[in-house]
Design a protein around this motif. Sequence first.
Motif, PDB file in Angstrom:
ATOM      1  N   UNK A 155       0.456  -9.977  -7.529  1.00  0.00           N
ATOM      2  CA  UNK A 155       1.573  -9.562  -8.346  1.00  0.00           C
ATOM      3  C   UNK A 155       1.880  -8.055  -8.344  1.00  0.00           C
ATOM      4  N   UNK A 156       1.203  -6.971  -8.049  1.00  0.00           N
ATOM      5  CA  UNK A 156       1.604  -5.760  -7.985  1.00  0.00           C
ATOM      6  C   UNK A 156       2.329  -5.754  -6.475  1.00  0.00           C
ATOM      7  N   UNK A 157       1.960  -6.235  -5.714  1.00  0.00           N
ATOM      8  CA  UNK A 157       2.666  -6.478  -4.346  1.00  0.00           C
ATOM      9  C   UNK A 157       3.994  -7.272  -4.423  1.00  0.00           C
ATOM     10  N   UNK A 158       3.947  -8.143  -5.273  1.00  0.00           N
ATOM     11  CA  UNK A 158       5.316  -8.813  -5.651  1.00  0.00           C
ATOM     12  C   UNK A 158       6.412  -7.804  -6.377  1.00  0.00           C
ATOM     13  N   UNK A 159       5.846  -7.102  -7.233  1.00  0.00           N
ATOM     14  CA  UNK A 159       6.760  -6.157  -7.978  1.00  0.00           C
ATOM     15  C   UNK A 159       7.092  -5.168  -6.962  1.00  0.00           C
ATOM     16  N   UNK A 160       6.257  -4.505  -6.144  1.00  0.00           N
ATOM     17  CA  UNK A 160       6.716  -3.389  -5.331  1.00  0.00           C
ATOM     18  C   UNK A 160       7.742  -4.073  -4.297  1.00  0.00           C
ATOM     19  N   UNK A 161       7.672  -5.325  -3.705  1.00  0.00           N
ATOM     20  CA  UNK A 161       8.685  -5.907  -2.957  1.00  0.00           C
ATOM     21  C   UNK A 161       9.780  -5.799  -3.527  1.00  0.00           C
ATOM     22  N   UNK A 218       6.207   1.186  -8.646  1.00  0.00           N
ATOM     23  CA  UNK A 218       5.436  -0.109  -9.229  1.00  0.00           C
ATOM     24  C   UNK A 218       4.170   0.185  -9.930  1.00  0.00           C
ATOM     25  N   UNK A 219       3.392   1.078  -9.461  1.00  0.00           N
ATOM     26  CA  UNK A 219       1.946   1.352 -10.165  1.00  0.00           C
ATOM     27  C   UNK A 219       2.359   1.968 -11.122  1.00  0.00           C
ATOM     28  N   UNK A 220       3.313   2.951 -11.518  1.00  0.00           N
ATOM     29  CA  UNK A 220       3.542   3.517 -12.633  1.00  0.00           C
ATOM     30  C   UNK A 220       4.045   2.556 -13.760  1.00  0.00           C
ATOM     31  N   UNK A 221       4.713   1.588 -13.492  1.00  0.00           N
ATOM     32  CA  UNK A 221       5.283   0.766 -14.260  1.00  0.00           C
ATOM     33  C   UNK A 221       3.969  -0.258 -14.710  1.00  0.00           C
ATOM     34  N   UNK A 222       3.385  -0.705 -13.758  1.00  0.00           N
ATOM     35  CA  UNK A 222       2.232  -1.571 -14.040  1.00  0.00           C
ATOM     36  C   UNK A 222       1.315  -1.097 -15.084  1.00  0.00           C
ATOM     37  N   UNK A 263      15.361   5.140   1.100  1.00  0.00           N
ATOM     38  CA  UNK A 263      14.254   4.188   0.601  1.00  0.00           C
ATOM     39  C   UNK A 263      13.109   3.996   1.405  1.00  0.00           C
ATOM     40  N   UNK A 264      11.922   4.146   0.972  1.00  0.00           N
ATOM     41  CA  UNK A 264      10.684   3.886   1.612  1.00  0.00           C
ATOM     42  C   UNK A 264       9.670   2.976   0.870  1.00  0.00           C
ATOM     43  N   UNK A 265       9.122   2.436   1.426  1.00  0.00           N
ATOM     44  CA  UNK A 265       8.023   1.421   0.696  1.00  0.00           C
ATOM     45  C   UNK A 265       7.142   1.994  -0.221  1.00  0.00           C
ATOM     46  N   UNK A 266       6.694   3.168   0.430  1.00  0.00           N
ATOM     47  CA  UNK A 266       5.674   3.997  -0.399  1.00  0.00           C
ATOM     48  C   UNK A 266       6.000   4.358  -1.680  1.00  0.00           C
TER      49      UNK A 266
END
Length: 287
Positions: free
Chosen positions: A219-225, A150-154, A141-144
């Motif tokens: 919130x996008x950073x929250x979801x990604x994290x 996350x972007x797709x889901x948001x 797993x990598x953060x990218x």
Amino acid sequence: MASMRDIKRRKSSIQGTQQITKAMKLVSTVKLQRARTNAERSKDYFNCMYDTVNSILRRVGHIEHRYLTQGTSGKKAVIVITSNRGLAGGYNSNVIKLITRNPEWKKEDLVIYCLGNKGREAFHRGGYEIKSSDSDIVESPVYVDAMKLSSQLLKSFADGEVGEIYLAYTSFKNTVSHVPTLLRLLPVEVSGEGEEQSREAAAIMNFEPEDVEALDMIIPKYVTSLIYGALMESVASENGARMQAMDNATSNAEEIISDLALKYNRARQGSITQELTEIIAGAEALG
């Protein structure tokens, strides 16, 4: 009773299997050490992110924001993190059961995002709608990768395609304790009750920039994290579960080998006794 040849063949087969389980246990142990270090190193950050966002939302009170209210769609998007390989005890099945045995959920209302082949295979057999599948992301797993998902889901949530987003993964507690966990990502669920919540709710919260714009960034950073943190914990849990499973398999093989050795010795003793009896009987007949 099985013949000596059958027992010997069976024993040889079990010994070969035992060598494989020993090797797999050693590999899983090495992988676990690295994965556990990564999971523990990142856990504090993601716990802090979760607590911080919850603290902010408790203080702002009732605020109108797209990520804080349930969408109009009755669909639920569920990210399911499993492994690409089996032989890990109940690691995969326990996560899958969080979705398939949830009495409040209907199959037709779920949109599955599979991370791992085992989850994809199970949900495909069950007739669930699989929106996407990615087997590589769980290997390293990598953060990218978490950010792209996350972007797709948001976007899907913002476009009204789904009304809720959930995350199903295995939380890593320690080497022998792995807890299947179902977490709602959107709309953001504010946790915490009691006196502490009342004090925080009474505190003044000033946003710079404005609250809606700030939440659009946070919130996008929250979801990604949370997604990335779940991936890290799942990898550690997978290797821990596989190490335990292979250790149990090795121990079981040792017990079977011991039992087969005892049966072989009994069969051998019985064969020798029978030969002696036939020799004695033949000698008496000649005499």
